[in-house]
Enzyme design. Structure first.
Site, PDB file in Angstrom:
ATOM      1  N   TYR A   1      40.078  34.993  40.766  1.00 30.95           N
ATOM      2  CA  TYR A   1      40.165  36.266  39.603  1.00 30.95           C
ATOM      3  C   TYR A   1      39.982  37.550  40.458  1.00 30.95           C
ATOM      4  O   TYR A   1      40.396  37.386  41.561  1.00 30.95           O
ATOM      5  CB  TYR A   1      38.338  35.999  39.945  1.00 30.95           C
ATOM      6  CG  TYR A   1      37.538  36.190  40.821  1.00 30.95           C
ATOM      7  CD1 TYR A   1      37.200  35.266  42.312  1.00 30.95           C
ATOM      8  CD2 TYR A   1      36.333  37.462  40.956  1.00 30.95           C
ATOM      9  CE1 TYR A   1      36.459  35.032  43.031  1.00 30.95           C
ATOM     10  CE2 TYR A   1      35.621  38.179  42.129  1.00 30.95           C
ATOM     11  CZ  TYR A   1      35.795  36.993  42.927  1.00 30.95           C
ATOM     12  OH  TYR A   1      35.250  37.047  44.239  1.00 30.95           O
TER      13      TYR A   1
ATOM     14  N   LYS B   1      41.833  34.811  46.634  1.00 31.39           N
ATOM     15  CA  LYS B   1      40.492  35.061  45.680  1.00 31.39           C
ATOM     16  C   LYS B   1      40.073  33.764  45.064  1.00 31.39           C
ATOM     17  O   LYS B   1      40.280  34.451  43.818  1.00 31.39           O
ATOM     18  CB  LYS B   1      40.344  36.752  45.708  1.00 31.39           C
ATOM     19  CG  LYS B   1      39.323  37.296  44.801  1.00 31.39           C
ATOM     20  CD  LYS B   1      39.216  38.535  44.358  1.00 31.39           C
ATOM     21  CE  LYS B   1      37.988  39.383  44.141  1.00 31.39           C
ATOM     22  NZ  LYS B   1      36.946  39.345  45.180  1.00 31.39           N
TER      23      LYS B   1
HETATM   24  N1  PDD Z   1      34.086  40.196  45.738  1.00 31.10           N
HETATM   25  N2  PDD Z   1      34.847  40.004  50.192  1.00 31.10           N
HETATM   26  C1  PDD Z   1      34.456  39.055  49.353  1.00 31.10           C
HETATM   27  C2  PDD Z   1      34.551  37.652  49.794  1.00 31.10           C
HETATM   28  C3  PDD Z   1      34.552  39.956  47.923  1.00 31.10           C
HETATM   29  O1  PDD Z   1      34.087  38.891  47.146  1.00 31.10           O
HETATM   30  C4  PDD Z   1      34.923  40.594  48.282  1.00 31.10           C
HETATM   31  C5  PDD Z   1      34.992  41.642  46.344  1.00 31.10           C
HETATM   32  C6  PDD Z   1      34.882  42.037  48.569  1.00 31.10           C
HETATM   33  C7  PDD Z   1      35.920  42.962  48.554  1.00 31.10           C
HETATM   34  O2  PDD Z   1      36.678  43.556  48.004  1.00 31.10           O
HETATM   35  P1  PDD Z   1      37.879  44.030  46.821  1.00 31.10           P
HETATM   36  O3  PDD Z   1      37.126  45.391  48.034  1.00 31.10           O
HETATM   37  O4  PDD Z   1      38.668  43.911  46.908  1.00 31.10           O
HETATM   38  O5  PDD Z   1      36.576  44.707  45.633  1.00 31.10           O
HETATM   39  C8  PDD Z   1      35.523  41.064  49.743  1.00 31.10           C
HETATM   40  C9  PDD Z   1      34.178  41.012  43.819  1.00 31.10           C
HETATM   41  C10 PDD Z   1      33.630  42.534  44.228  1.00 31.10           C
HETATM   42  C11 PDD Z   1      33.111  39.791  43.426  1.00 31.10           C
HETATM   43  O6  PDD Z   1      32.916  38.735  43.854  1.00 31.10           O
HETATM   44  O7  PDD Z   1      32.619  40.527  42.576  1.00 31.10           O
END
Ligand code: PDD
Length: 287
Positions: free
Chosen positions: A33, A149
């Site tokens: 995702y 992710k």
């Molecule tokens: N999460 N680390 C984890 C485990 C994350 O799930 C996320 C983002 C990040 C930060 O990544 P980014 O800057 O690309 O959003 C780091 C999203 C926002 C979520 O799960 O809703």
């Protein structure tokens, strides 16, 4: 939640949106995702998220369901149909639908694609950033490929729930060496007593946050000294400032860790400045 979702080629009422019971995302978390922050109805950090999406899919041998250009059209059309200006766009791509079997389906199947849009409240977000938030630490118990992710987020869900129950906004995972890996849905940062900005270097054990990447650029431009390296919980607790970044939080100052104040217990000047510089730059580059 927005009223309209995109599901496998169709824009449908959110209430009626559904995926097949044998979707491999549902059965095996065999899906990835992305989450984009939105500003004024536009996508923030668009390219970084597409690049990471392609990488996550590639690591799992799932095909990109469509070109970047076509996906951008779908994301923007979903935003438009929901008439949301400030919010989050969620994209999920699973390997697809097949009779339950751990191994990949023998013949190629079409990846399943879902897009939803959620409204956020920028005024409440600003108030939260101005007050700062607490984090709760928790032992690292996730798999070894947190750089992908995937929707397999159960440890993150449990950590976040524990944080909420403790009155904290985020959970920070601490590995077996006492080092901070990252947050349940964000990357972790500190500012040392020398004013050096520190965030963990990217390996298999953290997600390469897109907000993290953009913020590193912003901090470089602002001539802030940066070290990409691991830092311990002990170092974080004695840091001058701490904060976390992600598409949901953007940048939130951390004022306490496990109930103990960080610095003077208020959002620090570096975090506050970087938050506004990040928002300014993300807005300017949004598409
Ligand atoms: N999460 N680390 C984890 C485990 C994350 O799930 C996320 C983002 C990040 C930060 O990544 P980014 O800057 O690309 O959003 C780091 C999203 C926002 C979520 O799960 O809703």
């Amino acid at each position: 939640m927005g009223r309209i979702a995109y599901v496998n080629g169709a824009y449908v009422r959110h209430a009626d949106a559904a995926v097949h019971i044998e979707d491999r995302g549902y059965q095996f978390a065999d899906a990835v995702y992305e989450v984009w922050a939105m500003s004024g109805g536009r996508l923030c950090d668009p390219e970084g998220h597409f690049t990471r999406l392609e990488r996550s899919l590639g690591e799992l041998s799932i095909d990109m369901p469509m070109t970047r250009a076509a996906l951008t059209t779908v994301l923007k059309e979903t935003i438009r149909r929901n008439r949301i200006r400030d919010g989050l766009v969620y994209l999920q791509v699973s390997r697809g639908v097949a009779p339950r079997d751990h191994v990949f389906p023998a013949s190629p199947i079409a990846p399943a694609v879902v897009v939803t849009v959620k409204r956020t409240d920028p005024v409440a977000a600003e108030a939260r950033a101005a007050a700062g938030v607490g984090v709760l630490t928790t032992p690292e118990n996730r798999w070894g490929r947190c750089d992908i992710k995937t929707v397999g987020l159960l440890p993150n869900v449990l950590a976040k729930q524990a944080a909420k129950e403790a009155g904290a906004a985020e959970a920070w995972f601490i590995d077996a060496d006492g080092l901070v890996t990252e947050g349940a849905s964000s990357n972790a940062w500190i500012v040392t007593s020398e004013g050096v900005l520190v965030t963990r270097d990217t390996g298999a054990n953290i997600l390469r946050g897109v907000t993290r990447e953009t913020l590193l650029e912003v901090a470089r431009t602002a001539n802030i000294r940066i070290e990409e390296r691991a830092f311990s919980l002990t170092e974080a607790c004695s840091a001058r400032e701490a904060f976390f970044t992600g598409a949901g939080a953007l940048l939130l100052p951390v004022v306490s860790i496990d109930g103990r104040a960080v610095g003077d217990g208020r959002p620090g000047p570096v975090a506050t400045r970087l938050r506004s510089l990040y928002i300014e730059s993300a807005r300017a580059a949004a598409i």
